[in-house]
Write a protein that holds these residues in place. Structure first.
Motif, PDB file in Angstrom:
ATOM      1  N   ILE A 223      19.352  32.680   2.721  1.00  0.00           N
ATOM      2  CA  ILE A 223      18.216  32.893   3.057  1.00  0.00           C
ATOM      3  C   ILE A 223      17.268  31.723   3.135  1.00  0.00           C
ATOM      4  CG2 ILE A 223      15.985  34.390   3.104  1.00  0.00           C
ATOM      5  CD1 ILE A 223      17.897  36.538   1.847  1.00  0.00           C
ATOM      6  N   PHE A 224      17.036  31.119   1.865  1.00  0.00           N
ATOM      7  CA  PHE A 224      16.349  29.803   1.947  1.00  0.00           C
ATOM      8  C   PHE A 224      16.919  28.852   2.824  1.00  0.00           C
ATOM      9  CE2 PHE A 224      14.019  29.858  -2.617  1.00  0.00           C
ATOM     10  CZ  PHE A 224      13.816  31.049  -2.491  1.00  0.00           C
ATOM     11  N   ILE A 225      18.050  28.731   3.088  1.00  0.00           N
ATOM     12  CA  ILE A 225      18.600  27.572   4.072  1.00  0.00           C
ATOM     13  C   ILE A 225      18.304  28.087   5.268  1.00  0.00           C
ATOM     14  CG2 ILE A 225      20.658  26.822   4.893  1.00  0.00           C
ATOM     15  CD1 ILE A 225      20.552  25.647   2.506  1.00  0.00           C
ATOM     16  N   TYR A 226      18.430  29.215   5.522  1.00  0.00           N
ATOM     17  CA  TYR A 226      18.220  29.755   6.972  1.00  0.00           C
ATOM     18  C   TYR A 226      16.507  29.248   7.168  1.00  0.00           C
ATOM     19  CZ  TYR A 226      16.944  32.985  10.669  1.00  0.00           C
ATOM     20  OH  TYR A 226      16.803  33.340  12.147  1.00  0.00           O
ATOM     21  N   ASP A 231      14.513  25.477  12.277  1.00  0.00           N
ATOM     22  CA  ASP A 231      14.055  24.675  13.258  1.00  0.00           C
ATOM     23  C   ASP A 231      14.810  23.372  13.566  1.00  0.00           C
ATOM     24  OD1 ASP A 231      11.904  26.408  13.681  1.00  0.00           O
ATOM     25  OD2 ASP A 231      10.436  25.265  12.557  1.00  0.00           O
ATOM     26  N   LEU A 232      15.205  22.872  12.477  1.00  0.00           N
ATOM     27  CA  LEU A 232      16.026  21.711  12.480  1.00  0.00           C
ATOM     28  C   LEU A 232      17.233  22.117  13.432  1.00  0.00           C
ATOM     29  CD1 LEU A 232      16.749  18.761  11.847  1.00  0.00           C
ATOM     30  CD2 LEU A 232      17.750  19.411   9.624  1.00  0.00           C
ATOM     31  N   ALA A 233      18.085  23.205  12.811  1.00  0.00           N
ATOM     32  CA  ALA A 233      19.355  23.451  13.739  1.00  0.00           C
ATOM     33  C   ALA A 233      18.968  23.841  15.022  1.00  0.00           C
ATOM     34  CB  ALA A 233      19.884  24.795  12.791  1.00  0.00           C
ATOM     35  N   CYS A 234      17.775  24.555  15.551  1.00  0.00           N
ATOM     36  CA  CYS A 234      17.571  24.922  16.696  1.00  0.00           C
ATOM     37  C   CYS A 234      17.368  23.499  17.815  1.00  0.00           C
ATOM     38  CB  CYS A 234      16.213  25.582  16.801  1.00  0.00           C
ATOM     39  SG  CYS A 234      16.096  26.608  18.332  1.00  0.00           S
ATOM     40  N   ARG A 235      17.134  22.542  17.112  1.00  0.00           N
ATOM     41  CA  ARG A 235      16.880  21.291  17.767  1.00  0.00           C
ATOM     42  C   ARG A 235      18.123  20.328  18.202  1.00  0.00           C
ATOM     43  NH1 ARG A 235      12.556  20.437  14.089  1.00  0.00           N
ATOM     44  NH2 ARG A 235      13.483  18.785  12.814  1.00  0.00           N
ATOM     45  N   VAL A 240      25.840  24.170  17.702  1.00  0.00           N
ATOM     46  CA  VAL A 240      25.667  23.939  16.180  1.00  0.00           C
ATOM     47  C   VAL A 240      24.725  25.016  15.645  1.00  0.00           C
ATOM     48  CG1 VAL A 240      24.242  22.342  14.770  1.00  0.00           C
ATOM     49  CG2 VAL A 240      25.583  21.317  16.293  1.00  0.00           C
ATOM     50  N   TYR A 241      23.514  25.409  16.664  1.00  0.00           N
ATOM     51  CA  TYR A 241      22.643  26.284  16.068  1.00  0.00           C
ATOM     52  C   TYR A 241      23.220  27.735  16.031  1.00  0.00           C
ATOM     53  CZ  TYR A 241      18.635  29.291  16.053  1.00  0.00           C
ATOM     54  OH  TYR A 241      17.711  30.327  15.824  1.00  0.00           O
ATOM     55  N   ARG A 242      24.195  28.146  16.973  1.00  0.00           N
ATOM     56  CA  ARG A 242      24.953  29.331  16.825  1.00  0.00           C
ATOM     57  C   ARG A 242      25.787  29.551  15.597  1.00  0.00           C
ATOM     58  NH1 ARG A 242      29.774  31.313  17.907  1.00  0.00           N
ATOM     59  NH2 ARG A 242      30.805  29.392  18.083  1.00  0.00           N
ATOM     60  N   LYS A 243      26.408  28.473  15.129  1.00  0.00           N
ATOM     61  CA  LYS A 243      27.087  28.684  13.994  1.00  0.00           C
ATOM     62  C   LYS A 243      26.380  28.658  12.967  1.00  0.00           C
ATOM     63  CE  LYS A 243      31.505  26.742  15.807  1.00  0.00           C
ATOM     64  NZ  LYS A 243      32.768  25.819  15.363  1.00  0.00           N
ATOM     65  N   LEU A 271      18.256  38.732  10.830  1.00  0.00           N
ATOM     66  CA  LEU A 271      18.351  37.271  11.071  1.00  0.00           C
ATOM     67  C   LEU A 271      19.325  36.981  12.262  1.00  0.00           C
ATOM     68  CD1 LEU A 271      18.784  35.984   7.514  1.00  0.00           C
ATOM     69  CD2 LEU A 271      16.875  36.201   8.606  1.00  0.00           C
ATOM     70  N   TYR A 272      20.245  37.766  12.532  1.00  0.00           N
ATOM     71  CA  TYR A 272      21.203  37.528  13.530  1.00  0.00           C
ATOM     72  C   TYR A 272      20.496  37.733  14.830  1.00  0.00           C
ATOM     73  CZ  TYR A 272      25.145  38.134  16.736  1.00  0.00           C
ATOM     74  OH  TYR A 272      25.961  37.658  17.607  1.00  0.00           O
ATOM     75  N   SER A 273      19.579  38.985  14.974  1.00  0.00           N
ATOM     76  CA  SER A 273      19.072  39.200  16.128  1.00  0.00           C
ATOM     77  C   SER A 273      17.942  38.231  16.660  1.00  0.00           C
ATOM     78  CB  SER A 273      18.223  40.637  16.502  1.00  0.00           C
ATOM     79  OG  SER A 273      17.440  40.832  15.225  1.00  0.00           O
ATOM     80  N   GLU A 274      17.295  37.831  15.619  1.00  0.00           N
ATOM     81  CA  GLU A 274      15.952  36.716  15.589  1.00  0.00           C
ATOM     82  C   GLU A 274      16.443  35.449  16.012  1.00  0.00           C
ATOM     83  OE1 GLU A 274      13.769  36.702  12.280  1.00  0.00           O
ATOM     84  OE2 GLU A 274      12.630  38.811  12.803  1.00  0.00           O
ATOM     85  N   GLY A 275      17.752  35.072  15.294  1.00  0.00           N
ATOM     86  CA  GLY A 275      18.040  33.826  15.624  1.00  0.00           C
ATOM     87  C   GLY A 275      18.966  33.416  16.846  1.00  0.00           C
TER      88      GLY A 275
END
Length: 327
Positions: A223-226, A231-235, A240-243, A271-275
């Protein structure tokens, strides 16, 4: 040839593992590159660790004992603060290094001054023998790979330039688990990685406690990693972001199933639905979301039975295993 003047500080955090600690230290004293210091950080053990260390007479061994138990990340940070080597390595007190590990890693550093971290493969063993081997794949700028999953694994495999550890402030002790993954992600933003493609760490599976055996800590760490890296993964690229999102969701879902924890399962759904909102996801991975509505006892039954099965078809345990990719 490795320059014998290159000193490496090797930090061993330990807690109530006196007998295993002896074997870990012997594996370091058997290294073919001998310009080392061994910093044992005892995280307030209640067994005979201090007595065992007192019988270790090699002058390269430094023993530091915490007065209170602070956790592995803090113990490693204590070691980093006392390290005097150009390079820093880590060895969990229940693991061992093979004799040529350090020498081969230092050779990689010498070939390319731009490399800041060198890691190796590992051999997972138990009392019954070798269980599996993990061989490195990713080198160079590996941030996108690390966001998808921890492709390096245990800190026992890495050697890092001391100046880089100082620059990022060492380990984040606020993480209940995934401190290693978090460290790699921060290092990957400022340096390049390389590897020795051999299993030079012996990683022992045993009945004693590891952070990875604490399902609640594993859940909280992810959860902390997420929260820290979403935001970094989303960029990054969409894949990459999906995985990043799906793998973290799967881990939280899996710990929820194993602990029969409804809150964890609901959290994985959230988390899944938001991410994934606004991102393309295939039907197979959409099933992850729908599985969070299934009765927990049914999910546990499916998971346990599929883990036991030796039949060669896609099982439920495969369904919630991590998505990885090749180089």
């Amino acid at each position: 040839m490795v320059n014998e003047n290159e000193k490496t500080s090797i930090i061993i955090p330990t807690y109530n593992r006196a007998e295993l600690l002896k074997k870990a230290v012997v594996s370091l004293l058997s290294q073919t590159h001998q310009n080392i210091e061994i910093i044992i950080v005892d995280d307030c053990s209640t067994d005979n660790t201090s007595e065992v260390v007192s019988r270790m007479t090699d002058p390269r061994i430094l023993y530091i004992k915490h007065q209170t138990n602070k956790g592995g990340a803090s113990a490693r940070n204590t070691g980093i603060a006392h390290a005097t080597g150009e390079y820093v390595g880590f060895l969990d007190s229940d693991d061992q290094w093979l004799p040529e590990k350090l020498e081969k890693q230092l050779q990689v550093f010498r070939r390319d001054p731009e490399i800041g971290v060198v890691y190796t493969g590992l051999r997972v063993t138990s009392e019954s023998g070798v269980l599996r081997e993990m061989i490195p794949v990713f080198r160079g700028k590996i941030l996108s790979k690390l966001l998808q999953f921890n492709c390096i694994d245990t800190t026992s495999s890495i050697i890092v330039k001391k100046e880089l550890l100082d620059k990022i402030g060492g380990f984040d002790a606020a993480f209940p688990s995934c401190q290693d993954w978090d460290l790699y992600l921060r290092l990957a933003q400022i340096t390049r990685f390389d590897f020795v493609q051999e299993p030079l760490v012996l990683f022992f599976q045993h009945s004693g406690e590891r952070i990875t055996s604490n399902k609640k800590a594993v859940q909280q760490g992810h959860i902390f990693i997420y929260e820290k890296y979403r935001d970094l993964a989303c960029r990054q690229e969409d894949e990459v972001y999906r995985k990043f999102v799906i793998n973290i969701t799967k881990i939280i879902l899996r710990t929820g199933i194993m602990n029969q924890d409804k809150k964890a399962v609901k959290l994985s759904r959230k988390l899944y639905s938001e991410g994934i909102k606004g991102h393309n996801v295939d039907f197979k991975n959409k099933l992850i979301y729908f599985s969070t509505f299934i009765n927990l006892k049914v999910l546990l039954f499916l998971y346990v039975q599929s883990k036991k099965s030796s039949r060669n078809y896609y099982s439920f345990s495969d369904f919630i295993s991590l998505e990885k990719n090749s180089a």
